[in-house]
Design an enzyme around this catalytic site. Structure first.
Site, PDB file in Angstrom:
ATOM      1  N   GLY A   1       0.817  -1.210   0.000  1.00  0.00           N
ATOM      2  CA  GLY A   1       0.000   0.000   0.000  1.00  0.00           C
ATOM      3  C   GLY A   1       0.849   1.258   0.000  1.00  0.00           C
ATOM      4  O   GLY A   1       0.504   2.264  -0.613  1.00  0.00           O
TER       5      GLY A   1
ATOM      6  N   GLY B   1       0.289  -6.722   2.126  1.00  0.00           N
ATOM      7  CA  GLY B   1      -0.207  -5.706   3.040  1.00  0.00           C
ATOM      8  C   GLY B   1      -0.362  -6.229   4.446  1.00  0.00           C
ATOM      9  O   GLY B   1       0.141  -7.297   4.790  1.00  0.00           O
TER      10      GLY B   1
ATOM     11  N   ASP C   1      -2.379  -6.243  13.583  1.00  0.00           N
ATOM     12  CA  ASP C   1      -3.071  -5.966  14.831  1.00  0.00           C
ATOM     13  C   ASP C   1      -4.152  -7.006  15.073  1.00  0.00           C
ATOM     14  O   ASP C   1      -4.683  -7.596  14.133  1.00  0.00           O
ATOM     15  CB  ASP C   1      -3.619  -4.539  14.912  1.00  0.00           C
ATOM     16  CG  ASP C   1      -4.164  -4.002  13.621  1.00  0.00           C
ATOM     17  OD1 ASP C   1      -3.355  -3.689  12.728  1.00  0.00           O
ATOM     18  OD2 ASP C   1      -5.382  -3.944  13.489  1.00  0.00           O
TER      19      ASP C   1
END
Ligand code: HPA
Length: 235
Positions: free
Chosen positions: A20, A89, A204
């Site tokens: 990204g 990503g 995360d």
């Protein structure tokens, strides 16, 4: 030249890696490619072309979200003869079954996005990776003894939201994580008969708020980058 990419005709390879972030594209080019040349920097979105183990490869950024990757991947596929795009990503895991640093090969991208319907009359709310890159990633990971989880992933237009409830589309397709670009990439590839896959590192874990820290981020993406490069040269 296309509207958003200023590379000269022929200066982008048939196979691309797409992070990204433009600075990640630069880092991959500088660390892994030989004879890397900066071929476009329109809007500071960097595209490089060079060689990995003797194979010509490009790496360029997608920006964030379906709108952005929808533009770049379309121009690459249609105006630069790109055949294969592997998005690399990060994603947020929806459950604690997945841990930080896990590598996910997106087996299905489920989305509320209207991108596929309005762009290409594709009515599905979940799209498959296109062509042989998904299988190739699995095969290369298996050959290297690298753990890679093939799983459905939610592609959302939303990063910040009011609730932490699992979105309905993610529940419907048993998505293990969320990212923001694969659906538009897969839609363009499906419509154009090209190849696309999406490889993600869990950055995360949403229920526990665990995150890969800013200083760990660069190093933590190395296994994903190396798997994507090793796969790209075999496509
Ligand atoms: N949402 C969407 N995309 C992401 C996330 C997230 O929580 N984490 C990493 N990419």
């Amino acid at each position: 030249m296309s509207i958003h990419i200023s590379a000269a005709p022929g200066s982008i390879a048939a196979t691309m890696l797409m992070p990204g972030d433009p600075l990640r594209a630069r880092l991959i080019a500088e660390h892994y490619l030989t004879d890397a040349e900066l071929v476009s920097q329109t809007r500071n979105v960097y595209f490089y072309t060079g060689y990995y183990q003797g194979h010509r490869i490009s790496v360029g950024a997608s920006g964030m979200g379906c709108a952005s990757i929808g533009i770049y991947s379309y121009e690459l596929y249609t105006q630069y003869d790109v055949q294969n795009i592997i998005r690399i990503g990060t994603c947020g895991a929806y459950t604690t079954d997945r841990q930080l640093y896990d590598l996910i090969n997106v087996s299905l991208s489920a989305s509320e996005s209207s991108f596929a319907r309005f762009a290409w009359d594709i009515d599905d709310d979940a799209l498959l990776p296109a062509g042989n890159a998904f299988a190739a990633l699995n095969a290369v990971a298996a050959a290297n003894g690298q753990q890679l989880i093939a799983a459905p992933v939610h592609c959302s237009d939303i990063f910040y939201r009011k609730t932490t409830d699992l979105p309905a589309i993610a529940a419907k397709h048993a998505c293990v994580a969320v990212e923001m670009e694969a659906f538009a990439l897969f839609a363009n590839a499906q419509h154009l008969g090209k190849t696309a896959a999406c490889l993600l590192t869990v950055s995360d874990v949403l229920p526990t708020h665990e995150k890969i820290s800013a200083d760990q981020r660069e190093q933590s993406l190395t296994p994903m980058i190396e798997l994507a490069l090793a796969t790209a040269i075999g496509l």
